[in-house]
Design a protein around this motif. Structure first.
Motif, PDB file in Angstrom:
ATOM      1  N   UNK A 196       0.455  -1.206  -0.067  1.00  0.00           N
ATOM      2  CA  UNK A 196       0.299   0.027  -0.091  1.00  0.00           C
ATOM      3  C   UNK A 196       0.515   1.351  -0.281  1.00  0.00           C
ATOM      4  N   UNK A 197       0.872   2.039  -1.134  1.00  0.00           N
ATOM      5  CA  UNK A 197       1.862   3.152  -0.968  1.00  0.00           C
ATOM      6  C   UNK A 197       1.121   4.144  -0.143  1.00  0.00           C
ATOM      7  N   UNK A 198       1.942   5.874  -0.454  1.00  0.00           N
ATOM      8  CA  UNK A 198       1.231   6.643   0.302  1.00  0.00           C
ATOM      9  C   UNK A 198      -0.170   7.184  -0.147  1.00  0.00           C
ATOM     10  N   UNK A 199      -1.035   7.779   0.510  1.00  0.00           N
ATOM     11  CA  UNK A 199      -2.455   8.003   0.214  1.00  0.00           C
ATOM     12  C   UNK A 199      -2.474   9.353   0.136  1.00  0.00           C
ATOM     13  N   UNK A 200      -2.476  10.048  -0.677  1.00  0.00           N
ATOM     14  CA  UNK A 200      -2.926  12.134  -1.413  1.00  0.00           C
ATOM     15  C   UNK A 200      -4.107  12.552  -1.373  1.00  0.00           C
ATOM     16  N   UNK A 201      -4.555  13.723  -1.116  1.00  0.00           N
ATOM     17  CA  UNK A 201      -5.901  13.813  -1.520  1.00  0.00           C
ATOM     18  C   UNK A 201      -5.846  14.985  -2.593  1.00  0.00           C
ATOM     19  N   UNK A 202      -6.686  14.902  -3.323  1.00  0.00           N
ATOM     20  CA  UNK A 202      -6.504  16.437  -5.055  1.00  0.00           C
ATOM     21  C   UNK A 202      -8.302  16.700  -4.830  1.00  0.00           C
ATOM     22  N   UNK A 203      -8.137  18.011  -3.890  1.00  0.00           N
ATOM     23  CA  UNK A 203      -9.414  18.404  -3.982  1.00  0.00           C
ATOM     24  C   UNK A 203      -9.406  19.599  -5.412  1.00  0.00           C
ATOM     25  N   UNK A 204     -11.044  18.983  -6.304  1.00  0.00           N
ATOM     26  CA  UNK A 204     -10.946  19.940  -7.760  1.00  0.00           C
ATOM     27  C   UNK A 204     -12.113  21.219  -7.512  1.00  0.00           C
ATOM     28  N   UNK A 205     -11.692  22.614  -7.412  1.00  0.00           N
ATOM     29  CA  UNK A 205     -12.681  23.653  -7.381  1.00  0.00           C
ATOM     30  C   UNK A 205     -12.565  24.466  -9.465  1.00  0.00           C
ATOM     31  N   UNK A 206     -14.263  23.594  -9.901  1.00  0.00           N
ATOM     32  CA  UNK A 206     -13.799  23.954 -11.804  1.00  0.00           C
ATOM     33  C   UNK A 206     -14.019  25.368 -11.914  1.00  0.00           C
ATOM     34  N   UNK A 207     -13.987  26.378 -11.382  1.00  0.00           N
ATOM     35  CA  UNK A 207     -14.410  27.771 -11.871  1.00  0.00           C
ATOM     36  C   UNK A 207     -13.293  28.101 -11.831  1.00  0.00           C
ATOM     37  N   UNK A 208     -13.509  28.948 -12.783  1.00  0.00           N
ATOM     38  CA  UNK A 208     -12.333  30.273 -13.101  1.00  0.00           C
ATOM     39  C   UNK A 208     -13.256  31.451 -13.200  1.00  0.00           C
ATOM     40  N   UNK A 209     -12.393  32.561 -13.628  1.00  0.00           N
ATOM     41  CA  UNK A 209     -13.717  34.344 -14.543  1.00  0.00           C
ATOM     42  C   UNK A 209     -13.482  33.721 -15.511  1.00  0.00           C
ATOM     43  N   UNK A 210     -12.501  33.631 -16.429  1.00  0.00           N
ATOM     44  CA  UNK A 210     -12.527  33.293 -17.523  1.00  0.00           C
ATOM     45  C   UNK A 210     -12.005  31.664 -17.686  1.00  0.00           C
ATOM     46  N   UNK A 211     -12.218  31.295 -19.144  1.00  0.00           N
ATOM     47  CA  UNK A 211     -11.174  29.840 -19.560  1.00  0.00           C
ATOM     48  C   UNK A 211     -10.134  30.064 -20.395  1.00  0.00           C
ATOM     49  N   UNK A 212      -9.066  30.181 -19.626  1.00  0.00           N
ATOM     50  CA  UNK A 212      -8.336  30.088 -20.761  1.00  0.00           C
ATOM     51  C   UNK A 212      -8.117  29.547 -22.332  1.00  0.00           C
TER      52      UNK A 212
END
Length: 393
Positions: free
Chosen positions: A13-29
């Motif tokens: 069992x390898x180390x466990x990380x957490x990614x949290x995605x917040x999807x909003x931007x002022x505008x899409x690049x």
């Protein structure tokens, strides 16, 4: 096919990380192919925080993660700095209450210079964020306009200064090169400005045109290969002379303890939960001899629909896919890897890849230390990484 079976005796069992995605931007690049959505109305901040925690609880239950310690947290986007410090604190306090973790766990938050001010960085620090990653991309006004960025050069410099004064332990500057009509001189000027701001870490990577982006529909004029090579070679020397150590293709740190521990866990084929719109995850279950990949519902409307499951896709990584998956991550790093590393994180025997490693060594794409049984990407291998990876398909 016997050699391509995952062996329970090898898999760990390898180390466990957490990614949290917040999807909003002022505008899409125009270059961005991440799952991000331009703001059209007020962000449903509290509803999204509640959904994130419900998503996390579902994953903990599904994969029986109650006893696994948490290695690191990364809040990405989108533009996470659009959220209030109070919302970030709420997320982090609830996450940390669910896991065993070190008191100095690395917690990174991505921020864009056009969406921050000094008070907000101070709030993020108080919320528990230990590392900021600031998306500068360039210090040239005309390049920032071309890239669709909402900040200017002065805002980028101020953001770096805010990071220093906020009490955040460490900060990274995200910088791109190979920009439309960019010369070697202008690319190096960007890098010199970034270095002058004294970040602990610089992510310096080449602009690539990705499918499903505005730049893919209407491609800009990018520098020729000869210019790109010159930018890369001279830029790497500039970073080295300034005391930044390259440890990954596009990552440079002032010291070992300033390396991004979260990203290192990705590249070393560690596990990570992905919560939030479109977030990806990878989980190892040694009891079932399986490695799973998850993808969450992409659109905020669907993600916030309480009648839907958060998981959009759940796949088991096959034994035949594992050598490429391991190498695709590991070969980004400068450091050597061992055959033991391969066996522990994939559950496969070294026989599966040994002949391919030898071929890569013959082509001078890998360097081997046969006594230590370790392998490392050569300078030639870094330059022709796609050719190297194809050997493991």
């Amino acid at each position: 096919m016997a050699n391509t079976q995952i062996a329970n005796s090898l898999l760990q069992t390898p180390p466990l990380s957490l990614y949290i995605h917040i999807p909003w931007c002022v505008q899409k690049c125009p270059y961005c192919d991440f799952n991000s959505h331009s703001l059209k109305e007020k962000i449903p901040e509290q509803d999204y925080v509640n959904a994130l925690i419900a998503d996390l609880d579902a994953d903990i239950q599904k994969f029986k993660l109650q006893q696994r310690p948490l290695h690191s947290i990364f809040i990405g986007g989108g533009t996470p700095s659009l959220f209030s410090a109070e919302a970030i604190q709420s997320i982090l306090s609830q996450v940390l209450a669910r896991f065993v973790h070190d008191k100095d766990i690395e917690i990174t938050l991505e921020a864009n210079p056009g969406t921050v001010e000094a008070e907000k960085f101070n709030g993020f620090a108080k919320a528990g964020v230990t590392r900021l990653s600031i998306g500068v991309q360039s210090f040239s006004s005309d390049k920032l306009i071309k890239l669709g960025r909402i900040h200017d050069s002065e805002q980028a410099k101020k953001a770096a200064k805010y990071a220093v004064s906020s009490g955040i332990k460490s900060f990274n500057l995200d910088l791109m090169h190979g920009l439309p009509k960019q010369s070697v001189e202008h690319a190096l000027d960007d890098l010199k400005t970034a270095i002058s701001l004294k970040p602990d870490h610089i992510s310096w990577y080449q602009l690539t045109i990705e499918p499903n982006t505005a730049f893919h529909s209407k491609p800009p004029t990018l520098p020729q290969d000869e210019i790109l090579w010159d930018i890369q070679d001279q830029g790497m020397k500039l970073l080295s002379d300034a005391g930044y150590q390259q440890y990954e293709i596009s990552a440079y740190a002032k010291s070992d303890n300033k390396r991004c521990q979260h990203n290192l866990n990705y590249w070393q084929f560690g596990d990570y939960l992905g919560i939030g719109c479109g977030a990806h995850g990878k989980i190892t279950d040694i009891n079932s001899h399986s490695i799973y990949r998850t993808v969450k519902v992409k659109h905020p409307k669907g993600y916030l629909d309480q009648t839907r499951d958060f998981v959009d896709h759940l796949n088991t990584v096959t034994a035949d896919e594992l050598p490429f998956e391991f190498m695709m991550n590991q070969l980004r790093l400068q450091q050597a890897f061992s055959l033991d590393d391969f066996e522990k994180t994939t559950g496969l025997t070294r026989d599966v890849i040994i002949e391919k490693l030898k071929i890569a060594e013959q082509k001078e794409l890998l360097q081997a230390n046969h006594q230590a049984k370790t392998w490392q990407v050569s300078p030639l291998g870094h330059r022709y990484l796609n050719d190297l990876l194809e050997l493991f398909l």
